[in-house]
Design a protein around this motif. Sequence first.
Motif, PDB file in Angstrom:
ATOM      1  N   GLU A  96      37.073 -22.192 -12.590  1.00 45.02           N
ATOM      2  CA  GLU A  96      37.823 -23.177 -13.393  1.00 45.02           C
ATOM      3  C   GLU A  96      38.492 -22.508 -14.586  1.00 45.02           C
ATOM      4  O   GLU A  96      39.644 -22.802 -14.906  1.00 45.02           O
ATOM      5  CB  GLU A  96      36.883 -24.284 -13.869  1.00 45.02           C
ATOM      6  CG  GLU A  96      37.592 -25.473 -14.444  1.00 45.02           C
ATOM      7  CD  GLU A  96      38.362 -26.262 -13.407  1.00 45.02           C
ATOM      8  OE1 GLU A  96      39.357 -26.909 -13.796  1.00 45.02           O
ATOM      9  OE2 GLU A  96      37.987 -26.252 -12.221  1.00 45.02           O
ATOM     10  N   THR A  97      37.792 -21.606 -15.241  1.00 36.70           N
ATOM     11  CA  THR A  97      38.361 -20.891 -16.381  1.00 36.70           C
ATOM     12  C   THR A  97      39.537 -20.024 -15.944  1.00 36.70           C
ATOM     13  O   THR A  97      40.544 -19.927 -16.658  1.00 36.70           O
ATOM     14  CB  THR A  97      37.274 -20.054 -17.070  1.00 36.70           C
ATOM     15  OG1 THR A  97      36.184 -20.926 -17.433  1.00 36.70           O
ATOM     16  CG2 THR A  97      37.797 -19.360 -18.304  1.00 36.70           C
ATOM     17  N   LEU A  98      39.437 -19.423 -14.784  1.00 34.32           N
ATOM     18  CA  LEU A  98      40.559 -18.638 -14.259  1.00 34.32           C
ATOM     19  C   LEU A  98      41.792 -19.521 -14.024  1.00 34.32           C
ATOM     20  O   LEU A  98      42.920 -19.089 -14.252  1.00 34.32           O
ATOM     21  CB  LEU A  98      40.162 -17.928 -12.964  1.00 34.32           C
ATOM     22  CG  LEU A  98      39.187 -16.762 -13.116  1.00 34.32           C
ATOM     23  CD1 LEU A  98      38.733 -16.264 -11.747  1.00 34.32           C
ATOM     24  CD2 LEU A  98      39.808 -15.637 -13.923  1.00 34.32           C
ATOM     25  N   GLN A  99      41.568 -20.753 -13.602  1.00 36.34           N
ATOM     26  CA  GLN A  99      42.686 -21.691 -13.438  1.00 36.34           C
ATOM     27  C   GLN A  99      43.371 -21.943 -14.782  1.00 36.34           C
ATOM     28  O   GLN A  99      44.593 -22.079 -14.844  1.00 36.34           O
ATOM     29  CB  GLN A  99      42.194 -23.019 -12.869  1.00 36.34           C
ATOM     30  CG  GLN A  99      41.734 -22.931 -11.435  1.00 36.34           C
ATOM     31  CD  GLN A  99      41.055 -24.210 -11.004  1.00 36.34           C
ATOM     32  OE1 GLN A  99      41.404 -25.292 -11.446  1.00 36.34           O
ATOM     33  NE2 GLN A  99      40.070 -24.085 -10.137  1.00 36.34           N
ATOM     34  N   TYR A 100      42.586 -22.017 -15.840  1.00 40.47           N
ATOM     35  CA  TYR A 100      43.137 -22.257 -17.170  1.00 40.47           C
ATOM     36  C   TYR A 100      44.111 -21.157 -17.581  1.00 40.47           C
ATOM     37  O   TYR A 100      45.128 -21.427 -18.218  1.00 40.47           O
ATOM     38  CB  TYR A 100      42.010 -22.371 -18.197  1.00 40.47           C
ATOM     39  CG  TYR A 100      42.481 -22.573 -19.603  1.00 40.47           C
ATOM     40  CD1 TYR A 100      42.990 -23.799 -20.010  1.00 40.47           C
ATOM     41  CD2 TYR A 100      42.433 -21.538 -20.531  1.00 40.47           C
ATOM     42  CE1 TYR A 100      43.435 -23.996 -21.301  1.00 40.47           C
ATOM     43  CE2 TYR A 100      42.873 -21.716 -21.832  1.00 40.47           C
ATOM     44  CZ  TYR A 100      43.374 -22.953 -22.210  1.00 40.47           C
ATOM     45  OH  TYR A 100      43.815 -23.134 -23.493  1.00 40.47           O
ATOM     46  N   VAL A 101      43.802 -19.906 -17.202  1.00 41.21           N
ATOM     47  CA  VAL A 101      44.667 -18.787 -17.585  1.00 41.21           C
ATOM     48  C   VAL A 101      45.711 -18.460 -16.516  1.00 41.21           C
ATOM     49  O   VAL A 101      46.401 -17.463 -16.613  1.00 41.21           O
ATOM     50  CB  VAL A 101      43.843 -17.524 -17.952  1.00 41.21           C
ATOM     51  CG1 VAL A 101      42.970 -17.794 -19.161  1.00 41.21           C
ATOM     52  CG2 VAL A 101      43.013 -17.039 -16.785  1.00 41.21           C
ATOM     53  N   GLY A 102      45.806 -19.314 -15.492  1.00 44.22           N
ATOM     54  CA  GLY A 102      46.857 -19.146 -14.494  1.00 44.22           C
ATOM     55  C   GLY A 102      46.471 -18.353 -13.265  1.00 44.22           C
ATOM     56  O   GLY A 102      47.325 -18.018 -12.455  1.00 44.22           O
ATOM     57  N   LEU A 157      39.793 -21.563  -6.076  1.00 45.30           N
ATOM     58  CA  LEU A 157      39.260 -22.845  -5.603  1.00 45.30           C
ATOM     59  C   LEU A 157      40.252 -23.993  -5.735  1.00 45.30           C
ATOM     60  O   LEU A 157      40.238 -24.907  -4.939  1.00 45.30           O
ATOM     61  CB  LEU A 157      37.953 -23.234  -6.307  1.00 45.30           C
ATOM     62  CG  LEU A 157      36.721 -22.372  -6.061  1.00 45.30           C
ATOM     63  CD1 LEU A 157      35.522 -22.960  -6.803  1.00 45.30           C
ATOM     64  CD2 LEU A 157      36.399 -22.256  -4.589  1.00 45.30           C
ATOM     65  N   ALA A 158      41.087 -23.991  -6.739  1.00 47.10           N
ATOM     66  CA  ALA A 158      42.082 -25.047  -6.922  1.00 47.10           C
ATOM     67  C   ALA A 158      43.200 -24.510  -7.812  1.00 47.10           C
ATOM     68  O   ALA A 158      43.167 -23.355  -8.229  1.00 47.10           O
ATOM     69  CB  ALA A 158      41.439 -26.278  -7.542  1.00 47.10           C
ATOM     70  N   ASP A 216      41.023 -28.673 -15.132  1.00 48.84           N
ATOM     71  CA  ASP A 216      40.547 -29.962 -15.626  1.00 48.84           C
ATOM     72  C   ASP A 216      39.192 -29.726 -16.287  1.00 48.84           C
ATOM     73  O   ASP A 216      38.230 -29.363 -15.609  1.00 48.84           O
ATOM     74  CB  ASP A 216      40.410 -30.954 -14.470  1.00 48.84           C
ATOM     75  CG  ASP A 216      39.954 -32.334 -14.909  1.00 48.84           C
ATOM     76  OD1 ASP A 216      39.730 -32.547 -16.120  1.00 48.84           O
ATOM     77  OD2 ASP A 216      39.819 -33.211 -14.038  1.00 48.84           O
ATOM     78  N   PRO A 217      39.086 -29.900 -17.607  1.00 46.57           N
ATOM     79  CA  PRO A 217      37.823 -29.625 -18.284  1.00 46.57           C
ATOM     80  C   PRO A 217      36.658 -30.491 -17.796  1.00 46.57           C
ATOM     81  O   PRO A 217      35.502 -30.094 -17.896  1.00 46.57           O
ATOM     82  CB  PRO A 217      38.121 -29.878 -19.758  1.00 46.57           C
ATOM     83  CG  PRO A 217      39.435 -30.557 -19.809  1.00 46.57           C
ATOM     84  CD  PRO A 217      40.139 -30.310 -18.526  1.00 46.57           C
ATOM     85  N   VAL A 218      36.938 -31.655 -17.225  1.00 45.52           N
ATOM     86  CA  VAL A 218      35.879 -32.518 -16.693  1.00 45.52           C
ATOM     87  C   VAL A 218      35.201 -31.849 -15.495  1.00 45.52           C
ATOM     88  O   VAL A 218      34.047 -32.129 -15.183  1.00 45.52           O
ATOM     89  CB  VAL A 218      36.450 -33.907 -16.312  1.00 45.52           C
ATOM     90  CG1 VAL A 218      35.400 -34.797 -15.679  1.00 45.52           C
ATOM     91  CG2 VAL A 218      37.049 -34.581 -17.539  1.00 45.52           C
ATOM     92  N   ASP A 219      35.899 -30.938 -14.847  1.00 49.66           N
ATOM     93  CA  ASP A 219      35.331 -30.239 -13.692  1.00 49.66           C
ATOM     94  C   ASP A 219      34.039 -29.504 -14.047  1.00 49.66           C
ATOM     95  O   ASP A 219      33.136 -29.406 -13.220  1.00 49.66           O
ATOM     96  CB  ASP A 219      36.331 -29.248 -13.102  1.00 49.66           C
ATOM     97  CG  ASP A 219      37.445 -29.942 -12.337  1.00 49.66           C
ATOM     98  OD1 ASP A 219      37.354 -31.171 -12.129  1.00 49.66           O
ATOM     99  OD2 ASP A 219      38.403 -29.251 -11.940  1.00 49.66           O
ATOM    100  N   TYR A 220      33.924 -29.003 -15.263  1.00 48.95           N
ATOM    101  CA  TYR A 220      32.692 -28.320 -15.665  1.00 48.95           C
ATOM    102  C   TYR A 220      31.486 -29.262 -15.546  1.00 48.95           C
ATOM    103  O   TYR A 220      30.429 -28.874 -15.064  1.00 48.95           O
ATOM    104  CB  TYR A 220      32.797 -27.793 -17.108  1.00 48.95           C
ATOM    105  CG  TYR A 220      33.801 -26.686 -17.282  1.00 48.95           C
ATOM    106  CD1 TYR A 220      33.559 -25.411 -16.798  1.00 48.95           C
ATOM    107  CD2 TYR A 220      34.997 -26.924 -17.950  1.00 48.95           C
ATOM    108  CE1 TYR A 220      34.469 -24.393 -16.966  1.00 48.95           C
ATOM    109  CE2 TYR A 220      35.923 -25.910 -18.133  1.00 48.95           C
ATOM    110  CZ  TYR A 220      35.658 -24.642 -17.636  1.00 48.95           C
ATOM    111  OH  TYR A 220      36.567 -23.640 -17.802  1.00 48.95           O
ATOM    112  N   MET A 221      31.666 -30.496 -15.991  1.00 47.71           N
ATOM    113  CA  MET A 221      30.592 -31.482 -15.887  1.00 47.71           C
ATOM    114  C   MET A 221      30.290 -31.797 -14.413  1.00 47.71           C
ATOM    115  O   MET A 221      29.131 -31.932 -14.032  1.00 47.71           O
ATOM    116  CB  MET A 221      30.987 -32.765 -16.625  1.00 47.71           C
ATOM    117  CG  MET A 221      29.890 -33.795 -16.670  1.00 47.71           C
ATOM    118  SD  MET A 221      30.292 -35.234 -17.667  1.00 47.71           S
ATOM    119  CE  MET A 221      31.693 -35.908 -16.816  1.00 47.71           C
ATOM    120  N   MET A 222      31.326 -31.870 -13.589  1.00 46.67           N
ATOM    121  CA  MET A 222      31.132 -32.152 -12.169  1.00 46.67           C
ATOM    122  C   MET A 222      30.397 -30.995 -11.476  1.00 46.67           C
ATOM    123  O   MET A 222      29.558 -31.221 -10.610  1.00 46.67           O
ATOM    124  CB  MET A 222      32.465 -32.419 -11.474  1.00 46.67           C
ATOM    125  CG  MET A 222      33.182 -33.651 -11.971  1.00 46.67           C
ATOM    126  SD  MET A 222      32.213 -35.138 -11.739  1.00 46.67           S
ATOM    127  CE  MET A 222      32.518 -35.972 -13.256  1.00 46.67           C
TER     128      MET A 222
END
Length: 111
Positions: free
Chosen positions: A79-85, A89-90, A94-100
């Motif tokens: 998820e963090t890698l998605q944040y930096v482009g 996995l996707a 989405d920061p809510v993904d961490y909770m999921m």
Amino acid sequence: MKNKRLVVIITNLIIAGHFIVGADGASDNIHRFFKSYFADIVIPFSFYFLLVLVEDKYEPFRKWYIKAMAIFALCSLAETLQYVGIYALATVFDPVDYMMYALGGASGINC
């Protein structure tokens, strides 16, 4: 070990079946949840079961919290890698993904 393997295979096939069937016939709220967060919960849940298969070989994975932390760390890294482009996995951060991810990893604990 053979029974464990069978349970893991059946569980992961059921999860895969839900991905194939989808939630197209469901209400708008359920359909939106399915498209947004279903994978973020069930993929860590599936990974937890896969680690159950190797816990006999690798002693650290015998502890439930090690399995849960490893899964959360790997999913969070993606998820963090998605944040930096860098897409893993996707493609949408989405920061809510961490909770999921935490919910999905914790779901397998008592199984």
